[in-house]
Motif scaffolding. Structure first.
Motif, PDB file in Angstrom:
ATOM      1  N   PRO A   1     -30.730-101.545 -18.329  1.00 56.51           N
ATOM      2  CA  PRO A   1     -30.404-100.474 -17.266  1.00 56.51           C
ATOM      3  C   PRO A   1     -29.030 -99.880 -17.520  1.00 56.51           C
ATOM      4  CG  PRO A   1     -31.315-102.434 -16.237  1.00 56.51           C
ATOM      5  CD  PRO A   1     -30.770-102.581 -17.721  1.00 56.51           C
ATOM      6  N   GLN A   2     -28.892 -98.805 -17.340  1.00 58.15           N
ATOM      7  CA  GLN A   2     -27.648 -98.110 -17.470  1.00 58.15           C
ATOM      8  C   GLN A   2     -27.368 -96.914 -16.538  1.00 58.15           C
ATOM      9  OE1 GLN A   2     -25.863 -95.432 -20.892  1.00 58.15           O
ATOM     10  NE2 GLN A   2     -25.800 -97.133 -21.702  1.00 58.15           N
TER      11      GLN A   2
ATOM     12  N   TRP B   1     -13.180 -97.103  -6.502  1.00 63.66           N
ATOM     13  CA  TRP B   1     -12.102 -97.467  -7.780  1.00 63.66           C
ATOM     14  C   TRP B   1     -12.042 -96.304  -8.752  1.00 63.66           C
ATOM     15  CZ3 TRP B   1     -16.902 -99.614  -6.639  1.00 63.66           C
ATOM     16  CH2 TRP B   1     -17.985 -99.513  -7.423  1.00 63.66           C
TER      17      TRP B   1
ATOM     18  N   THR C   1     -21.882 -95.300 -10.947  1.00 66.89           N
ATOM     19  CA  THR C   1     -23.033 -95.068 -10.062  1.00 66.89           C
ATOM     20  C   THR C   1     -23.069 -96.216  -8.951  1.00 66.89           C
ATOM     21  OG1 THR C   1     -24.527 -96.221 -11.514  1.00 66.89           O
ATOM     22  CG2 THR C   1     -24.250 -93.803 -12.114  1.00 66.89           C
TER      23      THR C   1
ATOM     24  N   GLY D   1     -25.887 -97.592  -8.232  1.00 73.38           N
ATOM     25  CA  GLY D   1     -26.613 -98.531  -9.157  1.00 73.38           C
ATOM     26  C   GLY D   1     -25.773 -99.612  -9.549  1.00 73.38           C
TER      27      GLY D   1
ATOM     28  N   GLY E   1     -22.554-100.191  -9.397  1.00 77.49           N
ATOM     29  CA  GLY E   1     -21.889-100.992  -8.389  1.00 77.49           C
ATOM     30  C   GLY E   1     -22.454-102.152  -7.859  1.00 77.49           C
TER      31      GLY E   1
ATOM     32  N   THR F   1     -23.066-104.877 -10.547  1.00 79.72           N
ATOM     33  CA  THR F   1     -21.868-105.706 -11.017  1.00 79.72           C
ATOM     34  C   THR F   1     -21.414-106.278  -9.607  1.00 79.72           C
ATOM     35  OG1 THR F   1     -20.650-103.826 -10.874  1.00 79.72           O
ATOM     36  CG2 THR F   1     -21.284-104.313 -12.941  1.00 79.72           C
TER      37      THR F   1
ATOM     38  N   ALA G   1     -19.351-104.622  -7.734  1.00 82.90           N
ATOM     39  CA  ALA G   1     -18.119-104.115  -7.798  1.00 82.90           C
ATOM     40  C   ALA G   1     -17.197-104.132  -6.464  1.00 82.90           C
ATOM     41  CB  ALA G   1     -18.287-102.746  -8.281  1.00 82.90           C
ATOM     42  N   GLY G   2     -15.834-104.296  -7.032  1.00 82.82           N
ATOM     43  CA  GLY G   2     -14.869-104.348  -5.688  1.00 82.82           C
ATOM     44  C   GLY G   2     -14.247-102.985  -5.603  1.00 82.82           C
ATOM     45  N   GLY G   3     -12.899-103.074  -5.964  1.00 84.05           N
ATOM     46  CA  GLY G   3     -12.199-101.722  -5.964  1.00 84.05           C
ATOM     47  C   GLY G   3     -11.032-101.783  -4.885  1.00 84.05           C
TER      48      GLY G   3
ATOM     49  N   GLY H   1     -34.077-106.554 -11.876  1.00 83.70           N
ATOM     50  CA  GLY H   1     -34.894-105.544 -11.417  1.00 83.70           C
ATOM     51  C   GLY H   1     -34.004-104.326 -11.653  1.00 83.70           C
TER      52      GLY H   1
ATOM     53  N   LYS I   1      -5.795 -98.036 -20.871  1.00 86.65           N
ATOM     54  CA  LYS I   1      -5.678 -96.583 -21.036  1.00 86.65           C
ATOM     55  C   LYS I   1      -4.418 -96.356 -21.633  1.00 86.65           C
ATOM     56  CE  LYS I   1      -7.663 -94.904 -16.855  1.00 86.65           C
ATOM     57  NZ  LYS I   1      -7.803 -93.821 -16.128  1.00 86.65           N
TER      58      LYS I   1
ATOM     59  N   HIS J   1      -5.639-105.683  -7.348  1.00 83.58           N
ATOM     60  CA  HIS J   1      -5.783-105.819  -6.041  1.00 83.58           C
ATOM     61  C   HIS J   1      -5.230-107.076  -5.393  1.00 83.58           C
ATOM     62  CE1 HIS J   1      -8.668-102.533  -7.469  1.00 83.58           C
ATOM     63  NE2 HIS J   1      -9.339-103.460  -8.272  1.00 83.58           N
TER      64      HIS J   1
ATOM     65  N   GLU K   1     -14.691-108.914 -10.310  1.00 87.52           N
ATOM     66  CA  GLU K   1     -15.470-107.909  -9.801  1.00 87.52           C
ATOM     67  C   GLU K   1     -15.693-107.037 -11.019  1.00 87.52           C
ATOM     68  OE1 GLU K   1     -12.504-105.013  -7.778  1.00 87.52           O
ATOM     69  OE2 GLU K   1     -11.613-104.803  -9.702  1.00 87.52           O
TER      70      GLU K   1
END
Ligand SMILES: Cc1cc2nc3c(=O)[nH]c(=O)nc-3n(C[C@H](O)[C@H](O)[C@H](O)COP(=O)(O)OP(=O)(O)OC[C@H]3O[C@@H](n4cnc5c(N)ncnc54)[C@H](O)[C@@H]3O)c2cc1C
Length: 479
Positions: free
Chosen positions: A68-69, A134, A141, A143, A145, A148, A150-152, A205, A335, A378, A425
């Motif tokens: 999935p991506q 974040w 996306t 999905g 987030g 994973t 995700a945090g932020g 899934g 970066k 964070h 995260e």
């Protein structure tokens, strides 16, 4: 070609808009850093849950792996195929609609390919706020987030992604659809299965839709950029910010002077918020339904008097506020610095974060005097993104590679000795696949392997990510 028939069935199921093949695949078969590259036979872009389920059924029948991506902004290589088994990528990019916004319920329901920024915009239109936020908000996306966990930057106040999900819909590895799109704040009717999909990195899934929490939109929100006098006293500063603002403290981020100066040089649009130069800065944000300026004045006066800060600037305009957060988005070393990067996404109990950082720097120095640990992030959540860019060698040079392996291994062990995690995260993906076994007892991996085996006995969904079920007793023979 062995899988020609499966690919033809996918083309027929999705139509020409629903597949990407050939040279156009290249952008999707490597991660955002270019650190991980894989092979895919095709990228499927279903436009609905039913189409996604049809693709899964075709793949299950022909033993094709599915990766999935979402926005492919993940930092651990999880969305890129790995290994020799024939694979397709299933992208959620066409499933990007907001289904409903429900201000009275304080919820929003969206397809999994919806990008974060769209949810923020839709929430703001009904005077609500969305917590998941974040630097990659323009392309990550929902999905991704969810997958994973995700945090932020809002975790300090609202918790991470797991805390934002009320319900979800997923396509299972056998092609059946589970509709768990419940908008309930309370439901104690047994196992709460949605949590299995959160942080599963697509191994259990394909998340296709989600019901997410919204929050009251704060009427006032302001951020301060401040120069830290003494990193060893950072916790005193954090505790002071919390005591002044209480729940109104919504972000507390650490910025290293090293990459801050680099970002200012690289991006001419960024402004220096304070004249003072420091090794470390913090960004502190207060939010609330009442003005927060007085609280900031109190915070700054007390912090300055206690010798915790040497300078600070409170954003007075939207442009100044944006400048502070644009600086935050541009300071990640990824970066700014080229070359081999050793990286850690560390969490430790919050009171241990500063001693841990000093210890990590000492450990790196003990291996090689010139290794510089760069850390940011964070800190109010006990989470730092840490990296080292070792010079004087290149991958493939055996002595250099051995030194890098030693640094990673010693700092991982140090994180665990502080009771921490190497995956705070960003998830595990490929990046931490070989490292994770040191973090948890075997019984935990065994339970995870059993769960994976129940959902996906064929090992079709994102194999080679998170952990290797074959290493644990209940493992499926398929993967
Ligand atoms: C500049 C920048 C800043 C970032 N800052 C942060 C940060 O502060 N905090 C943070 O947590 N992360 C951060 N990230 C990392 C990244 O944005 C998150 O990991 C995000 O959750 C990935 O979302 P995505 O849609 O890009 O997912 P992808 O990268 O496409 O996928 C990530 C994983 O989820 C799986 N997956 C994706 N969609 C689905 C789905 N619908 N169903 C099942 N599995 C799925 C993939 O297979 C993969 O394993 C940052 C990234 C960048 C580039």
């Amino acid at each position: 070609m062995a899988h020609a028939r499966a690919l033809e069935e996918i083309r027929t199921a999705l139509g020409s808009k629903g597949v990407i093949e050939g040279d156009d695949l290249a952008a999707f078969t490597q991660d955002i850093r270019g650190a991980y590259k894989g092979q895919a036979l095709l990228l499927a872009r279903p436009a609905s849950t039913e189409e996604a389920a049809a693709v899964v059924r075709i793949c299950a029948a022909h033993d094709l792996v599915i990766v999935p991506q979402g926005g492919n902004t993940g930092l651990c290589g999880g969305a890129v195929p790995r290994g020799a088994r024939p694979s397709i990528i299933l992208s959620l990019s066409r499933m990007n609609k907001i289904i409903s916004v429900d201000p009275e319920r304080y919820t929003i329901t969206a397809e999994a390919g919806c990008i974060l920024q769209s949810i923020h915009d839709a929430a703001a239109q009904v005077d609500r706020a969305f917590a998941m936020d974040w630097g990659a908000r323009g392309s990550a996306t929902i999905g991704g987030g969810i997958s994973t966990n995700a945090g932020g930057i809002n975790v300090l106040r609202f918790g991470n992604t797991r805390d934002q999900v009320l319900g979800l819909e997923a396509v299972l590895p056998d092609g059946r659809i589970w509709n768990g799109l419940r908008a309930l704040r309370k439901d104690s009717s047994g196992y709460d299965l949605k949590h299995l999909f959160i942080g599963a990195e697509g191994t259990l899934g394909i998340v296709t839709k989600a019901v997410l929490k919204l929050h009251p939109k704060p009427a006032f929100e302001q951020s301060m950029w401040a120069a830290v006098a003494d990193l060893d006293r950072l916790m005193e500063l954090f505790v002071l910010a919390r005591s002044v603002a209480s729940e109104g403290l919504t972000a507390f981020e650490l910025v290293p002077g090293y990459t801050y100066e680099m970002a200012l040089t690289k991006y001419s649009g960024l402004m220096r918020p304070v004249e003072a130069r420091a090794d470390w800065y913090v960004i502190v944000r207060f939010s609330g339904q009442q003005p927060v300026t007085d609280k900031f004045e109190d915070f700054f006066a007390r912090a300055f008097e206690a010798g915790l800060l040497t300078d600070g600037a409170l954003a007075q305009t939207i442009a100044q506020e944006n400048n502070i957060w644009n600086l935050r988005d541009e300071i990640p070393p990824l970066k700014l610095i080229k070359g081999k990067m050793l990286k850690w996404d560390v969490s430790v109990p919050i009171d241990k974060i500063v001693p841990f950082l000093a210890h990590a720097q000492r450990s790196a120095h003990a291996i090689r005097e010139d290794l510089r640990v760069i850390a940011f992030g964070h800190v109010g959540d006990g989470n730092l993104h840490m990296s080292i860019f070792p010079e004087g060698g290149s991958p493939g040079d055996a002595a250099f590679d051995a030194m890098c392996t030693r640094v990673v291994s010693e700092i991982d062990k140090l994180i665990w000795s502080y009771g921490g995690s190497i995956c705070a995260e960003h998830g595990v993906g490929v990046e931490n696949f070989d490292r994770l076994p040191g973090q948890k007892p075997a019984i935990e991996f065994e339970m995870m392997a059993r769960v994976r085996d129940i959902f996906d006995p064929q090992g079709l969904f994102n194999p080679g990510k998170i952990f290797d079920p074959k290493r644990f007793p209940s493992a499926s023979a398929a993967e």
